[in-house]
Write a protein that holds these residues in place. Structure first.
Motif, PDB file in Angstrom:
ATOM      1  N   TYR A 223       3.401  63.293  42.080  1.00 17.05           N
ATOM      2  CA  TYR A 223       2.468  64.393  42.314  1.00 17.05           C
ATOM      3  C   TYR A 223       2.349  64.616  43.805  1.00 17.05           C
ATOM      4  N   PRO A 224       2.051  65.877  44.218  1.00 17.83           N
ATOM      5  CA  PRO A 224       1.706  66.062  45.629  1.00 17.83           C
ATOM      6  C   PRO A 224       0.436  65.267  45.901  1.00 17.83           C
ATOM      7  N   PRO A 225       0.436  64.381  46.888  1.00 16.59           N
ATOM      8  CA  PRO A 225      -0.748  63.526  47.089  1.00 16.59           C
ATOM      9  C   PRO A 225      -1.932  64.290  47.687  1.00 16.59           C
ATOM     10  N   GLY A 226      -1.665  65.452  48.301  1.00 16.34           N
ATOM     11  CA  GLY A 226      -2.767  66.207  48.871  1.00 16.34           C
ATOM     12  C   GLY A 226      -3.506  65.398  49.922  1.00 16.34           C
ATOM     13  N   SER A 227      -4.801  65.600  49.974  1.00 14.89           N
ATOM     14  CA  SER A 227      -5.590  64.989  51.043  1.00 14.89           C
ATOM     15  C   SER A 227      -5.700  63.474  50.941  1.00 14.89           C
ATOM     16  N   THR A 228      -5.239  62.886  49.825  1.00 15.63           N
ATOM     17  CA  THR A 228      -5.404  61.432  49.695  1.00 15.63           C
ATOM     18  C   THR A 228      -4.547  60.675  50.698  1.00 15.63           C
ATOM     19  N   ILE A 229      -3.580  61.351  51.348  1.00  9.46           N
ATOM     20  CA  ILE A 229      -2.821  60.635  52.377  1.00  9.46           C
ATOM     21  C   ILE A 229      -3.358  60.931  53.780  1.00  9.46           C
TER      22      ILE A 229
ATOM     23  N   LEU B   8       4.669  54.658  51.563  1.00  6.77           N
ATOM     24  CA  LEU B   8       4.874  55.902  50.827  1.00  6.77           C
ATOM     25  C   LEU B   8       6.362  56.262  50.869  1.00  6.77           C
ATOM     26  N   GLY B   9       6.802  57.039  49.875  1.00  6.96           N
ATOM     27  CA  GLY B   9       8.177  57.530  49.884  1.00  6.96           C
ATOM     28  C   GLY B   9       9.228  56.511  49.498  1.00  6.96           C
ATOM     29  N   GLU B  10       8.812  55.331  49.076  1.00  7.20           N
ATOM     30  CA  GLU B  10       9.780  54.368  48.553  1.00  7.20           C
ATOM     31  C   GLU B  10       9.122  53.563  47.437  1.00  7.20           C
ATOM     32  N   ARG B  11       9.968  53.003  46.558  1.00 10.13           N
ATOM     33  CA  ARG B  11       9.419  52.240  45.433  1.00 10.13           C
ATOM     34  C   ARG B  11       8.634  51.036  45.959  1.00 10.13           C
ATOM     35  N   THR B  12       7.534  50.716  45.294  1.00 10.78           N
ATOM     36  CA  THR B  12       6.765  49.546  45.712  1.00 10.78           C
ATOM     37  C   THR B  12       7.477  48.276  45.293  1.00 10.78           C
ATOM     38  N   GLY B  13       8.379  48.374  44.302  1.00 11.03           N
ATOM     39  CA  GLY B  13       9.096  47.186  43.841  1.00 11.03           C
ATOM     40  C   GLY B  13       8.326  46.419  42.782  1.00 11.03           C
ATOM     41  N   ILE B  14       7.438  47.090  42.073  1.00 15.09           N
ATOM     42  CA  ILE B  14       6.693  46.451  40.992  1.00 15.09           C
ATOM     43  C   ILE B  14       7.672  45.869  39.982  1.00 15.09           C
TER      44      ILE B  14
ATOM     45  N   VAL C 239       8.653  61.148  51.001  1.00 10.06           N
ATOM     46  CA  VAL C 239       8.101  61.587  52.272  1.00 10.06           C
ATOM     47  C   VAL C 239       9.254  62.319  52.950  1.00 10.06           C
ATOM     48  N   PRO C 240       9.152  63.645  53.076  1.00  9.94           N
ATOM     49  CA  PRO C 240      10.331  64.398  53.536  1.00  9.94           C
ATOM     50  C   PRO C 240      10.668  64.089  54.991  1.00  9.94           C
ATOM     51  N   SER C 241      11.930  64.308  55.334  1.00 12.03           N
ATOM     52  CA  SER C 241      12.394  64.150  56.712  1.00 12.03           C
ATOM     53  C   SER C 241      13.507  65.167  56.909  1.00 12.03           C
ATOM     54  N   ARG C 242      13.899  65.346  58.170  1.00 10.99           N
ATOM     55  CA  ARG C 242      15.006  66.286  58.428  1.00 10.99           C
ATOM     56  C   ARG C 242      16.261  65.826  57.682  1.00 10.99           C
ATOM     57  N   GLU C 243      16.482  64.547  57.745  1.00 13.40           N
ATOM     58  CA  GLU C 243      17.687  63.983  57.134  1.00 13.40           C
ATOM     59  C   GLU C 243      17.687  64.239  55.628  1.00 13.40           C
ATOM     60  N   TRP C 244      16.510  63.977  55.010  1.00 11.74           N
ATOM     61  CA  TRP C 244      16.401  64.202  53.572  1.00 11.74           C
ATOM     62  C   TRP C 244      16.714  65.658  53.254  1.00 11.74           C
ATOM     63  N   LYS C 245      16.177  66.574  54.052  1.00 10.91           N
ATOM     64  CA  LYS C 245      16.343  67.981  53.713  1.00 10.91           C
ATOM     65  C   LYS C 245      17.798  68.418  53.837  1.00 10.91           C
TER      66      LYS C 245
ATOM     67  N   TYR D  51       6.931  69.347  50.257  1.00 13.30           N
ATOM     68  CA  TYR D  51       7.918  68.506  49.564  1.00 13.30           C
ATOM     69  C   TYR D  51       7.349  67.135  49.205  1.00 13.30           C
ATOM     70  N   MET D  52       6.274  66.753  49.877  1.00 14.84           N
ATOM     71  CA  MET D  52       5.796  65.384  49.732  1.00 14.84           C
ATOM     72  C   MET D  52       5.283  65.118  48.323  1.00 14.84           C
ATOM     73  N   ASN D  53       5.649  63.963  47.787  1.00 17.09           N
ATOM     74  CA  ASN D  53       5.039  63.554  46.528  1.00 17.09           C
ATOM     75  C   ASN D  53       4.982  62.035  46.436  1.00 17.09           C
ATOM     76  N   ALA D  54       4.141  61.572  45.505  1.00 21.25           N
ATOM     77  CA  ALA D  54       3.904  60.130  45.419  1.00 21.25           C
ATOM     78  C   ALA D  54       3.471  59.783  43.997  1.00 21.25           C
ATOM     79  N   THR D  55       3.657  58.521  43.639  1.00 21.84           N
ATOM     80  CA  THR D  55       3.138  58.050  42.352  1.00 21.84           C
ATOM     81  C   THR D  55       1.756  57.456  42.590  1.00 21.84           C
ATOM     82  N   MET D  56       0.995  57.313  41.517  1.00 17.85           N
ATOM     83  CA  MET D  56      -0.341  56.720  41.661  1.00 17.85           C
ATOM     84  C   MET D  56      -0.231  55.261  42.082  1.00 17.85           C
ATOM     85  N   LEU D  57       0.834  54.585  41.614  1.00 16.71           N
ATOM     86  CA  LEU D  57       1.032  53.193  42.021  1.00 16.71           C
ATOM     87  C   LEU D  57       1.227  53.126  43.533  1.00 16.71           C
TER      88      LEU D  57
END
Lengths: 377, 634
Positions: free
Chosen positions: B336-342, B423-429, B439-445, B471-477
């Motif tokens: 989900y777009p994290p919105g203001s939570t970040i 953010l932008g990578e798996r937590t490894g749960i 988490v977008p970057s020039r390289e990603w785009k 472009y930013m999105n995140a999981t609740m985890l």
């Protein structure tokens, strides 16, 4: 030379069948023994596949193809074989590489090459191409071979073996390596090289172990102690030993083998058919079969001994010895003497590809034997 | 030594060849001798032994599957157990008229009438002495119905077996996962021999991830079969009197699977589900001290017990076609777009890179314009927030503050900092299926777009990334994890579900290690305090966005609301909730850690298309936290 042959024929008048065999370049004793083994094989197969005639018919068709291959190859003079040997070898290597990259996968191994019309295993070609190549290489050279020649030959024999082992098909790899090695051995490989190689091989065992696939390792471990894994790989060995052992001296009789018919024995029509023979025909049946095999090997060695040039001698000797390895490895693994490597019982196990190669090999032997030039004594 | 020239010497070579040939013949004779000796040993000397094994009583080795390990929550509540279940079986060779028997059983409602043809086909394919299962799930009434009529059905019987059961059903469907029938594909990755006799294998969640611990080791025993291969008798008590073949043991008790203890608190999980109240959403609660997942809920859920007993096609289709997609794990896989939570992380980045000083003020007129552009980036509050510093910007969630400073920070530094805080990578749960978020970057785009003109990074994209949109999105985890990093002042601990394994025989407990990830180190440690204070202002400040929802908590909460746009509103249009299709409404989010002064838990909440983060998501978080702290008091 021509007159000498004529003179020979004049001395011994030939019957019609003998003349026919001679004109087709066939060797009667070898052919009869081969046909006898095949006949036994079909009979046992009928029992092993649960008396399903369709499978026996299809095996008979394969046998027909294999015999045709024998007939065709027997018409090729050894000199022509010698000329083609390196090209056949290179083609074989090319096919192996093609298989490695584009081959079809079956049962977890990449062994098959689909040429549109037929699917076949290029590794089979190498079973003949490697001894041909080694015999060709040594033909012109002074024997016993010098050290650098030995190295070249080992490369020619082991490079394809490694490619085949990578498919993975350990059984065929062993046979291919053996066929090249035997030619070298017969050529008079110095014994000190042999012992050095033996020591080297022992030292290489741990390295080999490292590169073996899981299932191959498991087979070796299971061989050491089959009961450690009675539900997995050890099951085959336990059941085949029960089958052979329960057959006793006289066997339970044809179609009466309970181990096979109750489906205790896996792979009973293919790699483990030796156990079915042991169960149904007992020790006597197995000894008779082994006797026939030994006769075939002996005849092959006799042909090798009577061959008149280095190429023919080495080729015939190598093919005969490799045939024995075939028999020994299969019988050894089924009776629990050797680890289980996928080597079928020659001419008896269900399946076509290896039978065609085997028969073609015997075609070579017959071609060598029937084209001896009679030297003035 | 002078080089020696060697010539071919036909006679010598032939003699050498003959010598070798003879040697080979001798070896052949010797090897054949060995082979014959072996055959004599098997067929003559040991013949009675093998004949005994093979003839009158034929002994077959039958696998005995191990009992699957149980799964517990952190307080010992059972989350997955094995219950006896009854199934109806038929042995074809003992039944004279299969069709008549099956019809009679169908009339008694013991099997579905539609199943008859399938069962007949199945019975034709297998051997006549092997049982065909008619009904996998018999309820008590069916068992009773059959039991009194058993004598009318020779060859049909009830068999007991163990069935996996999840007492909390849908509440644990996504985390604990479920088991299902062993398939050919499962066997490719599992050790085949160890799964002989096993019929069910973990398919998702903890059941899948900890398969090797839960499964155990297969045992085996000998069974006596008659001449037609039918089992006559099972040789029981393999432990006391081990049976042997070839003088070696051929029976072995199975080793039961290990029990797995989760960090999950089932009551907290239930509280989260209750708080979500049937809406589409997710809640993740982490213990900030050791990374334990205390709750990870995704609603709507589904009943995992359907899968463990073999789900019917109708049930499965119903789950697949449900528009709310209950099979989807929103906590782990929903991005989900994290919105203001970040914004807390963003504010930290601004401080760290000295883009803004702690007390520095900025005037918010209600919109932001990039230099040389006429496009207005609007604040959520049309009239603006006036002159705000960092704490006020956080408390009121001022967008313009972050637009302006975020665009100065730039996407490169933004990407680097947000990635460092998880953010932008798996937590490894420790369960599969987690999505990495972005988490977008020039390289990603550059890599993500095909067309050259789409590959360039535009300044406007940095502006909206600064408030967790675009472009930013995140999981609740991830959000819960990243919030925990703020709570722990940079210490990152990998989230985990399983915390220990227990041996069911000895009861011995083995703790699984908690994994610490690379720490975030700030030049100025006081920035952590500032961010915490700004998050406390969200819940306690006079104008904090969540002050109403978190009023009167006995514990101090550092939180942040978020309202994430799903649908972009035109330049001069007004967002009107009533006019917009429900699926295009904003997502409501809330993240927090508590107690703010000595953090124990972090939480992330989303209610899909719920509307505002403060009015919809914050109350959910509050209910869950209330439950946590109430239980702690007791």
């Amino acid at each position: 030379m021509f007159e000498q042959t004529q003179a020979f024929e004049a001395r011994r008048p030939l019957t019609l069948p003998a003349r026919l065999l001679r004109s087709l370049h066939l060797d009667a004793p070898l052919l009869i023994a081969l046909l006898a083994v095949c006949a036994i094989g079909l009979g046992v197969l009928y029992s092993a596949v649960g008396q399903n005639p369709a499978l026996v018919v299809s095996q008979t068709l394969r046998l027909g193809v294999a015999l045709a291959a024998l007939l065709v190859v027997a018409q090729i003079p050894p000199a022509a074989l010698r000329k083609w040997a390196p090209w056949l070898f290179l083609a074989g290597i090319g096919l192996l590489l093609a298989t490695l990259f584009f081959g079809d996968v079956g049962k977890g191994a990449r062994r098959w090459l689909d040429l549109g019309i037929v699917r076949f295993q290029p590794s089979e070609v190498l079973k003949l191409a490697v001894p041909l190549m080694v015999a060709w290489y040594l033909h012109e050279r002074a024997l016993p071979p010098a050290f650098h020649h030995v190295l070249v030959i080992l490369l020619a024999a082991f490079a394809p073996a490694v490619l085949i082992a990578a498919q993975p098909d350990l059984g065929t790899a062993v046979l291919v390596a053996c066929s090249g090695f035997f030619a070298l051995l017969l050529a008079g490989l110095r014994l000190r090289y042999l012992f050095a190689a033996g020591a080297l091989a022992l030292a290489a065992l741990p390295v080999l172990w490292h590169f073996m696939l899981d299932y191959q390792r498991r087979r070796v471990l299971t061989f050491m102690n089959p009961e450690s894994d009675p539900l997995g790989a050890g099951y085959n060995i336990i059941q085949s030993k029960i089958a052979i052992g329960s057959g006793g001296v006289f066997g339970k009789g044809w179609l009466n083998g309970t181990q096979a018919h109750l489906e205790f024995l896996p792979e009973r029509a293919t790699d483990f058919i030796f156990a079915v023979i042991g169960e149904e025909f007992g020790l006597l049946g197995l000894l008779a079969l082994l006797g026939l095999y030994l006769f075939i090997v002996a005849r092959g060695l006799y042909i090798a001994a009577n061959a008149q040039d280095t190429f023919s001698r080495l080729l015939a000797g190598s093919l005969s010895l490799t045939f024995f390895v075939y028999v020994f490895v299969n019988a050894g693994m089924v009776s629990g003497l050797l680890p289980v490597v996928g080597v079928p019982l020659p001419l008896v196990s269900f399946g076509g590809t290896s039978m065609v190669t085997l028969m073609a090999g015997f075609g070579i032997l017959m071609s060598i034997h029937t084209r001896r030039k009679l030297l003035a004594a | 030594m002078a080089p020696r020239i060697r010539f071919k010497d036909p006679w010598r070579e032939q003699r050498l060849f003959f010598g070798r040939l003879i040697a080979a013949a001798v070896v052949i004779v010797l090897l054949t001798g060995v082979l014959v000796a072996r055959l004599v040993q098997l067929q003559v000397l040991n013949h009675p032994h093998f004949a005994g094994l093979s003839q009158d009583n034929r002994i077959r080795i039958e696998p005995v599957p191990p009992t699957r390990g149980l799964i517990y929550d952190r307080h010992g509540q059972i989350l997955a157990e094995n219950l006896p279940a009854y199934q109806l079986e038929l042995i074809p060779e003992q039944v004279d008229d299969m069709r008549a028997t099956l019809s009679a059983l169908a009339e008694l409602d013991l099997i579905a009438p539609g199943e008859i043809d399938r069962i007949l086909a199945l019975a034709r394919r297998q051997r006549r002495f092997e049982p065909v299962t008619l009904n996998f799930r018999m309820d008590d009434e069916q068992v009773a119905t059959f039991a009194v009529r058993r004598q009318h059905f020779p060859g049909v019987d009830i068999r007991a077996r163990l069935r996996r059961h999840y007492p909390f059903g849908a509440a644990t469907a996504h985390t604990v996962g479920y088991v299902g029938g062993l398939s050919a594909r499962d066997l490719e990755r599992l050790e085949r021999a160890n799964y002989a006799g096993t019929s069910q294998v973990g398919k998702t969640g903890v059941e899948f991830a900890y398969e090797s611990l839960l499964h155990g080791q297969v045992g085996y025993r000998q069974v006596v079969v008659n001449a037609r291969g039918r089992v006559l008798q099972r040789l029981e008590t393999p432990a006391e009197r081990p049976a042997t073949v070839d003088g070696r043991r051929t029976s072995r008790l199975p080793v039961p699977g290990q029990d797995v203890v989760l960090g999950l608190d089932i009551h907290l999980q239930l509280a989260a589900i209750e708080a979500l109240a049937g809406r589409r959403g997710a809640v993740v609660v982490l213990d900030t001290r050791d990374g334990d997942v205390l709750a990870m809920a995704s609603t709507p859920g589904f009943d995992p017990n359907l899968f463990s007993t073999g789900i019917s096609q109708t049930d499965y289709q119903a789950l697949l076609s449900d528009p709310d997609n209950p099979l989807f794990d929103r906590a782990l896989r929903g991005i989900y777009p994290p919105g203001s939570t970040i914004k807390p992380q963003m504010a930290l980045a601004l401080l760290h890179h000295r883009v803004v000083g702690p007390g520095e003020r900025l005037f918010c007129p209600g919109h932001f314009r990039l230099p040389g552009s006429s496009h207005r980036f609007r604040d959520w509050r049309r009239e603006g927030h006036g002159n705000v510093d960092l704490i006020e910007a956080m408390a009121q969630s001022c967008d313009v503050y972050f637009y302006a400073h975020g665009s100065t920070l730039g996407i490169d530094r933004m990407h680097e900092f947000l990635s460092a805080v998880g953010l932008g990578e798996r937590t490894g749960i420790d369960i599969q299926g987690e999505r990495p978020g972005l988490v977008p970057s020039r390289e990603w785009k550059r890599a993500a777009f095909r067309r050259r003109e789409d590959q360039a990074w535009f300044p406007g994209e940095t502006v909206i990334a600064a408030i967790g949109q675009g472009y930013m999105n995140a999981t609740m985890l991830q959000l819960a994890h990243s919030t925990a990093v703020l709570a722990r002042r940079g210490v990152r601990i990998q989230p985990r579900l399983a915390i220990a394994s227990a041996d069911p025989l000895t009861g011995e407990l083995i703790n699984l290690p908690s994994v610490e990830l690379s720490q975030v180190v700030l030049e100025d440690e006081r920035h952590w305090d500032l961010i915490r204070d700004s998050m406390i202002a969200v819940t306690r400040g006079a104008r904090g966005t969540a002050r109403l929802q978190l009023r009167g908590t006995s514990y101090l909460v550092a939180g942040k609301t978020g309202t994430a746009q799903v649908f972009s509103v035109g330049q001069d249009e007004e967002y009107d909730e009533d006019e917009i299709d429900e699926r295009l409404r904003d997502h409501a989010l809330f993240v927090a850690f508590a107690p703010a002064e000595a953090p124990e838990i972090s939480i992330a909440v989303i209610v899909e298309n719920g509307g505002s983060g403060s009015s919809v998501a914050a109350p959910v978080a509050r209910a869950v936290m209330d439950r946590y702290f109430a239980a702690r008091e007791r």
